[in-house]
Design an enzyme around this catalytic site. Sequence first.
Site, short mmCIF file in Angstrom:
data_model
loop_
_atom_site.label_atom_id
_atom_site.label_comp_id
_atom_site.label_asym_id
_atom_site.label_seq_id
_atom_site.Cartn_x
_atom_site.Cartn_y
_atom_site.Cartn_z
N HIS A 17 1.00 -1.22 0.14
CA HIS A 17 0.31 -0.09 -0.07
C HIS A 17 0.74 1.22 -0.09
O HIS A 17 0.37 2.37 -0.63
CB HIS A 17 -1.03 0.08 1.22
N LYS A 41 -17.85 -5.72 8.90
CA LYS A 41 -17.00 -6.50 8.55
C LYS A 41 -15.92 -6.58 10.23
O LYS A 41 -15.70 -5.90 10.78
CB LYS A 41 -15.86 -5.97 7.80
N ARG A 90 -2.48 -6.47 -7.48
CA ARG A 90 -1.51 -6.94 -7.57
C ARG A 90 -0.95 -8.74 -8.43
O ARG A 90 -0.06 -8.69 -9.27
CB ARG A 90 -1.09 -8.25 -6.40
N SER A 128 -2.86 -7.74 3.66
CA SER A 128 -3.20 -7.28 4.59
C SER A 128 -3.64 -8.81 5.23
O SER A 128 -3.06 -9.00 6.95
CB SER A 128 -4.10 -6.53 4.78
O1 PNS Z 1 -8.67 -2.68 0.69
P1 PNS Z 1 -10.19 -3.09 0.38
O2 PNS Z 1 -11.05 -4.17 1.55
O3 PNS Z 1 -10.40 -4.35 -0.83
O4 PNS Z 1 -11.32 -2.18 -0.01
C1 PNS Z 1 -12.58 -2.02 -0.59
C2 PNS Z 1 -13.63 -0.38 -1.18
C3 PNS Z 1 -13.07 0.74 0.08
C4 PNS Z 1 -12.21 0.03 -2.39
C5 PNS Z 1 -14.36 -1.22 -1.39
O5 PNS Z 1 -15.13 -1.60 -0.29
C6 PNS Z 1 -15.60 0.36 -1.49
O6 PNS Z 1 -15.17 1.24 -2.07
N1 PNS Z 1 -16.16 0.37 -0.27
C7 PNS Z 1 -17.84 0.99 -0.38
C8 PNS Z 1 -19.11 0.67 -0.29
C9 PNS Z 1 -19.16 1.41 -2.10
O7 PNS Z 1 -18.84 2.77 -2.75
N2 PNS Z 1 -19.61 0.22 -3.29
C10 PNS Z 1 -19.85 0.55 -4.37
C11 PNS Z 1 -18.83 -0.02 -4.77
S1 PNS Z 1 -18.76 -1.59 -5.18
#
Ligand code: PNS
Length: 160
Positions: A17, A41, A90, A128
């Site tokens: 990151h 979560k 990745r 992570s």
């Molecule tokens: O590190 P992660 O868990 O892969 O990050 C995921 C993240 C935060 C990018 C994603 O869960 C997110 O954008 N959540 C906010 C809800 C949202 O906007 N959902 C619509 C897009 S599918």
Amino acid sequence: MKIAVYPGSFDPLTNGHLDIIERSSKIFDEVIVSVLINIDKNTLFTTEERVELIKKVVEPYKNVKVESFDGLLIDYVKQKNSNVIIKGLRALSDFDYEFQMALMNHKLDSNIETVFMMTNAKYSYVSSSSIKQVAKFGGCLKDLVPDIIIPSLTNKFRGD
Ligand code: PNS
């Protein structure tokens, strides 16, 4: 001023990151690292802990800010006067999930672009979740997460 949002769970932030943050800070005027407030979560670190840890890590980068967000990412991005979401890729295994999210976000607001950066090869295996396993069983965390994060990570599992 070109502002980019780098969203994620960052539970915890990894060197992979950090590499994406460092590289994007050279491309954009401002990068906002945005920690998702995960309500449904189970996270190891609370949102506040993650934000504070990341703030310490990114202190040397003057154009990087750290915040948390909930709700839809695109709403948050607009609120920040940005139209760019940065994501790291990745391996092929990331692609399906990231592709779906990028398309959904684009459907919700076609003015917002998701920009993908390929991970630095040396961090391509770092996630992570694997880091939490290494920490849980007392493995060496050097070079996987920023040094500042290591004590907080090992403390979480102390006494397990
Ligand atoms: O590190 P992660 O868990 O892969 O990050 C995921 C993240 C935060 C990018 C994603 O869960 C997110 O954008 N959540 C906010 C809800 C949202 O906007 N959902 C619509 C897009 S599918």
